[in-house]
Design a protein around this motif. Structure first.
Motif, PDB file in Angstrom:
ATOM      1  N   ARG A 100      84.388 127.393 -74.052  1.00  0.00           N
ATOM      2  CA  ARG A 100      85.320 126.856 -73.071  1.00  0.00           C
ATOM      3  C   ARG A 100      86.736 126.962 -73.624  1.00  0.00           C
ATOM      4  O   ARG A 100      86.956 126.920 -74.833  1.00  0.00           O
ATOM      5  N   GLY A 101      87.691 127.123 -72.723  1.00  0.00           N
ATOM      6  CA  GLY A 101      89.080 127.097 -73.133  1.00  0.00           C
ATOM      7  C   GLY A 101      89.545 125.670 -73.341  1.00  0.00           C
ATOM      8  O   GLY A 101      88.901 124.705 -72.905  1.00  0.00           O
ATOM      9  N   GLY A 102      90.675 125.530 -73.993  1.00  0.00           N
ATOM     10  CA  GLY A 102      91.262 124.216 -74.214  1.00  0.00           C
ATOM     11  C   GLY A 102      92.767 124.279 -74.053  1.00  0.00           C
ATOM     12  O   GLY A 102      93.420 125.116 -74.694  1.00  0.00           O
ATOM     13  N   LEU A 103      93.320 123.428 -73.200  1.00  0.00           N
ATOM     14  CA  LEU A 103      94.771 123.412 -72.965  1.00  0.00           C
ATOM     15  C   LEU A 103      95.284 121.988 -73.097  1.00  0.00           C
ATOM     16  O   LEU A 103      95.006 121.133 -72.247  1.00  0.00           O
ATOM     17  N   TRP A 105      81.345 123.726 -66.560  1.00  0.00           N
ATOM     18  CA  TRP A 105      82.333 123.059 -65.722  1.00  0.00           C
ATOM     19  C   TRP A 105      83.547 122.665 -66.555  1.00  0.00           C
ATOM     20  O   TRP A 105      83.540 122.781 -67.785  1.00  0.00           O
ATOM     21  N   ASN A 106      84.586 122.184 -65.880  1.00  0.00           N
ATOM     22  CA  ASN A 106      85.808 121.734 -66.538  1.00  0.00           C
ATOM     23  C   ASN A 106      85.805 120.220 -66.716  1.00  0.00           C
ATOM     24  O   ASN A 106      85.202 119.490 -65.910  1.00  0.00           O
ATOM     25  N   SER A 107      86.511 119.759 -67.734  1.00  0.00           N
ATOM     26  CA  SER A 107      86.611 118.317 -67.957  1.00  0.00           C
ATOM     27  C   SER A 107      87.989 117.971 -68.505  1.00  0.00           C
ATOM     28  O   SER A 107      88.579 118.740 -69.270  1.00  0.00           O
ATOM     29  N   LEU A 156      92.638 119.699 -71.004  1.00  0.00           N
ATOM     30  CA  LEU A 156      91.646 120.248 -70.091  1.00  0.00           C
ATOM     31  C   LEU A 156      90.779 121.233 -70.855  1.00  0.00           C
ATOM     32  O   LEU A 156      91.276 122.177 -71.462  1.00  0.00           O
ATOM     33  N   ARG A 157      89.476 120.970 -70.864  1.00  0.00           N
ATOM     34  CA  ARG A 157      88.495 121.955 -71.339  1.00  0.00           C
ATOM     35  C   ARG A 157      88.028 122.712 -70.097  1.00  0.00           C
ATOM     36  O   ARG A 157      87.591 122.088 -69.114  1.00  0.00           O
ATOM     37  N   PHE A 158      88.082 124.040 -70.149  1.00  0.00           N
ATOM     38  CA  PHE A 158      87.824 124.795 -68.931  1.00  0.00           C
ATOM     39  C   PHE A 158      87.002 126.041 -69.213  1.00  0.00           C
ATOM     40  O   PHE A 158      87.022 126.595 -70.319  1.00  0.00           O
ATOM     41  N   VAL A 159      86.266 126.470 -68.198  1.00  0.00           N
ATOM     42  CA  VAL A 159      85.371 127.613 -68.327  1.00  0.00           C
ATOM     43  C   VAL A 159      86.010 128.854 -67.728  1.00  0.00           C
ATOM     44  O   VAL A 159      87.047 128.791 -67.056  1.00  0.00           O
ATOM     45  N   VAL A 160      85.357 129.981 -67.976  1.00  0.00           N
ATOM     46  CA  VAL A 160      85.762 131.243 -67.362  1.00  0.00           C
ATOM     47  C   VAL A 160      85.826 131.055 -65.844  1.00  0.00           C
ATOM     48  O   VAL A 160      84.970 130.395 -65.245  1.00  0.00           O
ATOM     49  N   GLY A 161      86.848 131.635 -65.227  1.00  0.00           N
ATOM     50  CA  GLY A 161      87.047 131.470 -63.794  1.00  0.00           C
ATOM     51  C   GLY A 161      88.191 130.527 -63.467  1.00  0.00           C
ATOM     52  O   GLY A 161      88.604 130.436 -62.315  1.00  0.00           O
ATOM     53  N   THR A 162      88.697 129.825 -64.484  1.00  0.00           N
ATOM     54  CA  THR A 162      89.877 128.982 -64.325  1.00  0.00           C
ATOM     55  C   THR A 162      91.087 129.761 -64.818  1.00  0.00           C
ATOM     56  O   THR A 162      91.092 130.241 -65.956  1.00  0.00           O
TER      57      THR A 162
END
Length: 460
Positions: free
Chosen positions: A204-207, A294-296, A324-330
């Protein structure tokens, strides 16, 4: 030495105390990349530990300055056995989070390795010192047991992963030829369960970002001005409540991903769930779908006034560090603009959205049916006697995009930690039992790569 003897020796390295001895030295380095750290400590970890360790295995190492100002150093080590052989790249990060010694329980210190039964306590034990130590030592056992690896090996160690891998992507772009490889096989993050190996092909990505409400200079008496002056803490609280509801469900439309497809749901269907609260997260998702698909949003810290000595005053400002932790597609480039539009639409134009200085991580996934993935999965199953959990991506964040997008290599991560390891918090620890199995699994995997000529076909 034959295959079984090499694997047995690797197992004994962990079981008989040699691994703990090496890890003790690594943990003693206060290689912090956050506010408690110093540049000298980051350099010393590479120069005093990694370079001599790898030189003894026939690697040529170079320590490089970070291409970005005030960035941490990086190391590339190579052992090239033949131009016609495949090349396996591995990665680790020697930097750690702040020690936060005051938060550790009595009898533990962040930079002293303390062993209690199966647990190895110390900052960096789980994240990430033991993980790249296991992989380097597995390579060592193959080299010493056979006299060669049977493939080319490249290792990159960075010292800024805990601050978003600052400068890593620019460094990879500069060193693309030096880092060229057929596959990345590395270790970070936790297993899904303690007793079963895990592999994942992305993260997951992290921003990180700040929400700031700055209404006025100074504080004002809560009696004389209560009901007259707006309270920035209350405004900030309501702003956050508009982003997620009372059970943490994302309310920003652009933050709700469309990438939880049927094939991803199928991959997550039979995974054992991690510890979770029944009344938290998306109501129509399984626990595995919530954390891997999913994102959280997390509020990492919130600040206003002095909680240790509160005064009868209305603060002039309030600030929250969010992530925000986010998945591919965000769309990573639209995360903060979407938040700005959302806050404005809900009447919170006075809430400022600020980018954090830490680097964001992009979200990545790699196809689980790729030949290298299946090769590694079969190897782990054969050496451990267990079918590994195969995840489309880690729940946490890694600089995986630097490998996939810049170097263009398949990425396979095999973690040697566990979910309850305490990483990023007090009482961080690794488990010796996982380390021992990790030594067996990684040594067997490197032997399989050599025996198959580095081609991801069936393992005999």
């Amino acid at each position: 030495m034959n295959r079984n003897a090499i694997i047995a020796a690797a197992s004994a390295y962990a079981r008989d105390g040699a691994l703990a001895g090496d890890l003790k030295r690594l943990v003693a380095h206060r290689s912090i990349s956050q506010s408690e750290g110093t540049p000298e400590a980051l350099m010393n970890y590479l120069a005093d530990e990694m370079v001599p360790m790898l030189a003894g295995l026939g690697y040529e190492s170079g320590i490089f300055a970070n291409p970005r100002e005030n960035g941490a150093p990086l190391l590339i080590a190579s052992r090239i056995e033949g131009d016609d052989l495949p090349t396996v790249l591995t990665y680790g990060h020697g930097d750690v989070c702040n020690g936060e010694a005051s938060r550790w329980r009595k009898g533990l210190e962040p930079f002293s390795l303390i062993i209690e039964g199966d647990k190895l306590f110390g900052r960096g034990t789980a994240d990430n010192k033991i993980q790249h130590l296991i992989n380097i030592k597995a390579l060592e056992h193959v080299i010493k047991g056979r006299g060669s690896l049977g493939f080319n090996s490249k290792i990159v160690i960075e010292m800024a992963e805990e601050t978003g891998s600052y400068g890593l992507r620019e460094f990879f772009a500069q060193q693309k030829e030096a880092l060229a490889a057929d596959v990345l096989i590395a270790s970070d993050g936790p297993r899904l369960t303690v007793d079963t190996p895990t592999m994942f092909m992305g993260s997951r990505g992290g921003l990180p970002f700040d929400l700031v409400v700055n209404l006025r200079d100074g504080d004002h008496h809560s009696g004389n001005f209560g009901g007259l002056l707006a309270d920035p803490v209350i405004i900030l609280s309501h702003a956050i409540a508009s982003i997620v509801d009372a059970r943490g469900q994302i309310q920003v439309p652009e933050w709700r991903p469309t990438s939880l497809t049927d094939d991803i749901r199928l991959a997550l269907k039979d995974l054992p769930p991690r510890r979770h609260d029944l009344d938290w997260g998306e109501t129509d998702l399984t626990p595995s779908e919530r954390v891997f698909g999913w994102n959280s949003l997390a509020v990492l810290a919130i600040s206003s006034g002095n909680i240790a000595a509160p005064q009868n005053a209305i603060a002039g400002s309030a600030r929250a560090r969010c992530q925000l932790r986010f998945v591919v597609g965000t769309d990573i480039d639209d995360i903060l603009p979407a938040l700005r539009r959302h806050l404005d639409a809900h009447g919170f134009s006075m809430v400022e959205v600020r980018e954090a200085k830490e680097e964001p991580f992009k979200a990545t996934r790699f196809p689980p049916d790729h030949p290298w993935v299946r090769f590694v999965e079969r190897s782990i199953a054969a050496s451990s006697g267990k079918s590994p959990h195969v995840l489309p991506n880690l729940a946490g964040s890694l600089p995986n995009d630097a490998f996939t997008d810049i170097l263009g290599v398949p990425t396979i991560w095999i973690p040697h930690s566990h979910a309850e390891c305490g990483q990023h918090g007090p009482n961080e620890h690794a488990l010796l039992s996982i380390a021992e199995e990790g030594m067996r699994v990684m040594t067997a995997l490197f032997l399989d790569i050599a025996d198959n000529g580095g081609k991801p076909d069936a393992i005999a």
